[in-house]
Design an enzyme around this catalytic site. Structure first.
Site, mmCIF file in Angstrom:
data_model
loop_
_atom_site.group_PDB
_atom_site.id
_atom_site.type_symbol
_atom_site.label_atom_id
_atom_site.label_comp_id
_atom_site.label_asym_id
_atom_site.label_seq_id
_atom_site.Cartn_x
_atom_site.Cartn_y
_atom_site.Cartn_z
ATOM 1 N NE ARG A 95 -2.831 0.442 3.414
ATOM 2 C CZ ARG A 95 -2.236 0.988 4.484
ATOM 3 N NH1 ARG A 95 -1.780 2.225 4.439
ATOM 4 N NH2 ARG A 95 -2.101 0.298 5.592
ATOM 5 C CE1 TYR B 88 -17.123 9.159 -15.764
ATOM 6 C CE2 TYR B 88 -15.837 9.183 -13.753
ATOM 7 C CZ TYR B 88 -16.710 8.549 -14.601
ATOM 8 O OH TYR B 88 -17.177 7.295 -14.289
ATOM 9 C CG ASP C 255 -8.966 14.066 -15.656
ATOM 10 O OD1 ASP C 255 -8.303 13.445 -16.516
ATOM 11 O OD2 ASP C 255 -9.921 13.565 -15.050
ATOM 12 C CE LYS D 199 -12.410 5.645 -18.808
ATOM 13 N NZ LYS D 199 -12.222 5.920 -17.436
#
Ligand code: LCS
Length: 407
Positions: free
Chosen positions: A72, A125, A197, A222
């Protein structure tokens, strides 16, 4: 203005002749050589890493020594991806996340406090907006949504307590383009961090950090991964200071990437330039074809001269990418018939993969927004979004042609 040919963007010489070109760096990204000569970064599928002794463990936790502790916090496969994307974006380091929205959440939470405010592109988005309006608002975060391609609106929206300007460009799915150099000047004059973004453009077509942004993030799901088999995200910061603010938040939030995810993305990334060039070549042709079709009301493709920010696109980006939004003359009803009639394009959300996808934002990706907010963001009821893949363009055109006959 220099001649702009999107199909030769990758052949432009790099500024520094001793620095390898973009596609070379995609294929040979790793400075560290594997002890066994493995050509690819191995998958270190381990949750934890052994310390040599107690003092070594303490030194790693205290940051006196570099190394891995727990996945992590960090992992060699994930680190290889982080360093690769950071290099492509021209940033000082990357922070890989479990999803694109994980990257968005980590950035918001690291950079905003209760009582502070952010200004964002209205047509982001949907969930990037929903996260603030429906969740962070409960913790006292304020937000305004404007068309960031209109800089006067941005100036007006910034308040004394604004800390963050958040821009998606080109935006999903309205395809609005924001002038990054100009907005970075405004943001910095007003004491704000500029976050971009860059999912739709990727570092292949646009490098926001070079234009003044402080943080870049991606839905890696994407174009960067490109094969519709991974959900992931990444944050790249311009400075170490921002890296130190955001990374601990990601680690404590627990939205880390997984090593197997990172391996798949490293594989997909090698062909980023090839995939974008191919899809873009088809998109230029398809967008022009759609625009000329008698059943089409309007089309938004940043490579078309009819796009309102086409000139800005030519200055700011190295190409036009492969996302097209359009509306048919029959509005939503005709759009639904079109989506139900395509045979080659897949009716599915997501974008930026090798396969062509078609979807309806108002009832799908942006259904969480109110209708007035959607309309204000340029997302009309009948808008259909088309993500061009790498299939043969003749087949895609034939598919659209037969589907439009039904629409
Ligand atoms: N940013 C942009 C521009 C996006 O398009 C998406 C997802 C995200 C962030 C969030 O990334 P994720 O968590 O899904 O990896 N966009 C989607 C879309 O348009 N259709 O499905 C997902």
């Amino acid at each position: 203005m220099p001649t702009h040919n999107p199909t030769t963007a990758d052949t432009q010489p790099s500024k520094n002749q001793s620095e390898p070109g973009f596609n070379t760096r995609l294929v040979h990204p790793h400075a560290d050589h594997d002890p066994y000569g493995a050509v690819n970064v191995p998958i270190y599928q381990s949750s934890t890493f052994a310390f040599r002794n107690a003092a070594h463990g303490a030194a790693l936790f205290a940051g006196r020594e570099g190394g891995y502790i727990y996945t992590r916090i960090g992992n060699p496969t994930i680190r290889a991806l982080e360093n690769t994307v950071a290099g492509l974006e021209g940033g000082c380091g990357g922070i890989a996340t479990s999803s694109g929205l994980g990257a968005v959440a980590a950035v918001y939470m690291a950079l905003l406090d209760a009582g502070t405010h952010m200004v964002s592109t209205a047509s982001v988005y949907g969930p990037s907006r929903g996260l603030v309006e429906q969740h962070l608002a409960r913790f006292g975060v304020q937000s305004s949504y404007v068309d960031t391609s209109d800089l006067a609106r941005v100036q007006e929206a910034i308040r004394p307590n604004t800390r963050l300007v958040y821009v998606e460009t080109p935006s999903n799915p309205a395809m609005q383009v924001t002038d990054l150099r100009a907005i970075s000047e405004i943001a910095h004059q007003r004491g704000c961090v500029l976050v971009v973004d860059n999912t739709f453009a990727t570092p292949y077509l646009q490098r926001p950090l070079e234009l003044g942004a402080d943080v870049v993030l991606h839905s890696i799901t994407k174009f960067i991964n490109g094969h519709a088999d991974v959900v992931g995200g990444i944050i790249v910061t311009r400075t170490e200071e921002l890296q130190r603010r955001i990374r601990p938040l990601m680690v404590n939030l627990g939205c880390n990437m997984d090593p197997h995810q990172a391996f798949l993305v490293l594989r997909g990334l090698k062909t980023l330039g090839l995939r974008i060039e191919r899809a873009q070549q088809s998109a230029v042709q398809i967008a022009a074809w759609i625009e000329a079709h008698p059943k089409v009301e309007w089309v938004r493709y940043i490579g078309l001269p009819s796009h309102p920010q086409h000139e800005l696109v030519r200055r700011q980006m190295r190409g036009f990418g492969s996302m097209i939004s359009f509306e048919l003359k029959g509005g939503l009803e005709a759009g639904v018939r079109l989506m139900d009639s395509v045979r080659l394009a897949t009716l599915a959300v997501s974008l930026g993969g090798v396969e062509t996808l078609i979807e309806h934002p108002a009832s799908m990706t942006h259904a969480g927004m109110s209708r007035p907010d959607r309309l204000a963001a340029g997302i009309t009821d009948g808008l259909v979004r088309y993500s061009v893949g790498i299939e043969d363009v003749e087949d895609l055109l034939a598919d659209l042609e037969q589907a439009l006959r039904n629409a």
